[in-house]
Design an enzyme around this catalytic site. Structure first.
Site, PDB file in Angstrom:
ATOM      1  N   ASN A 120     -10.519  -3.098  -6.464  1.00 32.84           N
ATOM      2  CA  ASN A 120      -9.718  -2.233  -7.325  1.00 32.84           C
ATOM      3  C   ASN A 120     -10.324  -1.816  -8.764  1.00 32.84           C
ATOM      4  O   ASN A 120      -9.854  -0.879  -9.528  1.00 32.84           O
ATOM      5  CB  ASN A 120      -8.274  -2.731  -7.315  1.00 32.84           C
ATOM      6  N   TRP A 121     -11.067  -2.741  -9.260  1.00 33.62           N
ATOM      7  CA  TRP A 121     -11.799  -2.203 -10.614  1.00 33.62           C
ATOM      8  C   TRP A 121     -12.402  -1.198 -10.496  1.00 33.62           C
ATOM      9  O   TRP A 121     -12.697  -0.402 -11.557  1.00 33.62           O
ATOM     10  CB  TRP A 121     -12.898  -3.510 -10.869  1.00 33.62           C
ATOM     11  N   ARG A 151     -11.325   1.595  -9.470  1.00 35.37           N
ATOM     12  CA  ARG A 151     -10.395   2.819  -9.659  1.00 35.37           C
ATOM     13  C   ARG A 151     -10.637   3.452 -11.055  1.00 35.37           C
ATOM     14  O   ARG A 151     -11.231   2.714 -11.960  1.00 35.37           O
ATOM     15  CB  ARG A 151      -9.146   2.437  -9.373  1.00 35.37           C
ATOM     16  N   SER A 183      -8.131  -5.379   4.401  1.00 38.02           N
ATOM     17  CA  SER A 183      -8.997  -5.187   3.129  1.00 38.02           C
ATOM     18  C   SER A 183      -9.183  -6.399   2.553  1.00 38.02           C
ATOM     19  O   SER A 183      -8.773  -6.511   1.214  1.00 38.02           O
ATOM     20  CB  SER A 183      -7.788  -4.531   2.326  1.00 38.02           C
ATOM     21  N   ASP A 209       1.010  -1.164   0.014  1.00 34.83           N
ATOM     22  CA  ASP A 209      -0.135   0.042  -0.083  1.00 34.83           C
ATOM     23  C   ASP A 209       0.894   1.199  -0.004  1.00 34.83           C
ATOM     24  O   ASP A 209       1.948   1.376   0.453  1.00 34.83           O
ATOM     25  CB  ASP A 209      -0.684   0.110   1.222  1.00 34.83           C
ATOM     26  N   GLY A 210       0.461   2.248  -0.786  1.00 39.08           N
ATOM     27  CA  GLY A 210       1.169   3.676  -0.515  1.00 39.08           C
ATOM     28  C   GLY A 210       1.717   4.151  -1.844  1.00 39.08           C
ATOM     29  O   GLY A 210       2.523   5.067  -1.667  1.00 39.08           O
ATOM     30  N   ARG A 256       0.087   8.911 -10.155  1.00 37.30           N
ATOM     31  CA  ARG A 256      -0.035   7.705  -9.401  1.00 37.30           C
ATOM     32  C   ARG A 256       0.573   6.532  -9.850  1.00 37.30           C
ATOM     33  O   ARG A 256       1.227   5.820  -9.361  1.00 37.30           O
ATOM     34  CB  ARG A 256      -1.781   7.359  -9.133  1.00 37.30           C
ATOM     35  N   SER A 311      -7.100  -6.086  -5.975  1.00 34.48           N
ATOM     36  CA  SER A 311      -8.093  -6.699  -5.203  1.00 34.48           C
ATOM     37  C   SER A 311      -9.360  -6.588  -6.029  1.00 34.48           C
ATOM     38  O   SER A 311      -9.419  -5.752  -7.063  1.00 34.48           O
ATOM     39  CB  SER A 311      -8.546  -5.903  -4.013  1.00 34.48           C
TER      40      SER A 311
HETATM   41  C1  FPP Z   1      -1.850   0.052  -3.394  1.00 37.63           C
HETATM   42  O1  FPP Z   1      -1.360   1.353  -3.494  1.00 37.63           O
HETATM   43  C2  FPP Z   1      -1.264  -0.768  -4.778  1.00 37.63           C
HETATM   44  C3  FPP Z   1      -1.832  -1.198  -5.704  1.00 37.63           C
HETATM   45  C4  FPP Z   1      -3.547  -1.401  -5.743  1.00 37.63           C
HETATM   46  C5  FPP Z   1      -1.199  -1.965  -6.638  1.00 37.63           C
HETATM   47  C6  FPP Z   1      -0.264  -2.784  -6.479  1.00 37.63           C
HETATM   48  C7  FPP Z   1       0.748  -3.258  -7.609  1.00 37.63           C
HETATM   49  C8  FPP Z   1       2.053  -3.037  -7.711  1.00 37.63           C
HETATM   50  C9  FPP Z   1       3.052  -2.777  -6.807  1.00 37.63           C
HETATM   51  C10 FPP Z   1       2.639  -3.515  -8.831  1.00 37.63           C
HETATM   52  C11 FPP Z   1       3.129  -5.237  -8.865  1.00 37.63           C
HETATM   53  C12 FPP Z   1       3.189  -5.679 -10.011  1.00 37.63           C
HETATM   54  C13 FPP Z   1       3.100  -7.229 -10.128  1.00 37.63           C
HETATM   55  C14 FPP Z   1       3.684  -7.904 -11.304  1.00 37.63           C
HETATM   56  C15 FPP Z   1       2.596  -7.965  -9.131  1.00 37.63           C
HETATM   57  P1  FPP Z   1      -2.399   2.511  -3.680  1.00 37.63           P
HETATM   58  O2  FPP Z   1      -2.251   2.888  -5.156  1.00 37.63           O
HETATM   59  O3  FPP Z   1      -3.701   2.349  -3.079  1.00 37.63           O
HETATM   60  O4  FPP Z   1      -1.539   3.627  -2.834  1.00 37.63           O
HETATM   61  P2  FPP Z   1      -2.342   5.016  -2.098  1.00 37.63           P
HETATM   62  O5  FPP Z   1      -3.217   4.274  -0.947  1.00 37.63           O
HETATM   63  O6  FPP Z   1      -1.062   5.677  -1.754  1.00 37.63           O
HETATM   64  O7  FPP Z   1      -3.316   5.535  -2.945  1.00 37.63           O
END
Ligand code: FPP
Length: 257
Positions: free
Chosen positions: A75-76, A78, A203, A27-28, A40, A72
């Site tokens: 996440n769709w 977004r 989550s 996360d983050g 982002r 997740s």
């Molecule tokens: C959450 O951070 C992160 C995700 C929903 C995506 C995670 C995916 C990757 C790190 C790429 C990995 C690649 C592979 C091949 C598995 P956020 O976007 O919710 O961050 P925020 O809370 O700061 O908005």
């Protein structure tokens, strides 16, 4: 301040008490990008680098299983561009990194309902799973379109169908049987869950599998979660007294190793 050679397991960790399976909620990424003045998606790209190095770190330090929450079922919702970017990123990474992961002995699995994913991505996933099925150094599972409640519901539905068809008696349904219907069937439960970015939630991640797992939450944003941050998490893990509901430190046979 200690400086460690992070190519090997840091000497203040007991190599015989490392977690056998680490689960991560990455996360983050978005906040990391915004703080740097980037869109982002730059955070996701950097987060993918972090994840790649964590897989390699598990190999270098002797941790045999890692499960990462990449996408997740929620996440769709977004923005479309972000979802598209993530799906393209997964596919590109698979194509680019498969040979190296295979060479390093990484076995790849995917957990979640993969059916709504683009067919080209599904094909890359199937290929990656088959090509690395023989590897034994690190079992790297990626949760994509994963939701724990959906996973458990799906398992219950399959069991109910067997009961309805008379192939199974209701009394025969127990925890071990239900586990066999989860996406994680055959994989030992995580010993340690790490969530980055200061959020204190699960989550909908591995709700069944995390029943006895130690949780570690850190304020570090995922793209900055480097080997030093992982070292911290493992150090705290080794400070814990895992009792599995008993009084003394002991690991039930089914959970040892
Ligand atoms: C959450 O951070 C992160 C995700 C929903 C995506 C995670 C995916 C990757 C790190 C790429 C990995 C690649 C592979 C091949 C598995 P956020 O976007 O919710 O961050 P925020 O809370 O700061 O908005």
């Amino acid at each position: 301040m200690n400086t460690f050679d992070y190519t090997i397991c840091p000497p203040d960790l007991d190599p015989t008490r490392l977690p056998r399976h680490v689960a991560v909620i990455m996360d983050g990424n978005g906040r990391w990008a915004r703080r740097q003045g980037f869109p982002r998606i730059a955070g996701h790209r950097q987060g993918a680098h972090t994840l790649k190095d964590l897989v390699r770190c598990c190999k270098d330090w002797g941790i045999p299983a890692l499960t990462a929450y990449a996408f997740s079922t929620e996440n769709w919702h977004r923005p479309l561009e972000e979802v598209d970017f993530l799906l393209v990123l997964f596919e590109r990474l698979l194509r680019q990194e498969l040979a190296a992961m295979d060479r390093e002995g990484v076995r790849l699995s995917f957990i979640g309902d993969l059916s709504p994913l683009p067919s080209s991505l599904q094909q890359e996933m199937t290929h990656a799973v088959q090509a690395t099925a023989h590897n034994q150094v690190v079992h790297f599972s990626v949760a994509v379109n994963y939701g724990s409640r959906a996973e458990i519901t799906h398992a219950c539905r399959q069991i109910a169908q067997q009961v309805q068809q008379g192939q199974l008696r209701p009394e025969a349904v127990d925890e071990q049987m239900l586990e066999q219907y989860l996406y994680t069937a055959g994989t030992p439960d995580p010993d340690l869950l790490i969530r980055s970015s200061g959020e204190l939630r699960l989550s909908n991640y591995l709700l069944w599998q995390l029943a006895y797992t130690e949780f570690y939450f850190t304020d570090v944003l995922w793209p900055d979660f480097d080997r030093a941050a992982f070292h911290q998490a493992l150090w705290h893990y080794q400070e814990r007294d895992r009792r599995f509901g008993t009084l003394k430190h002991q690991e039930p046979e089914s959970r040892a190793g």
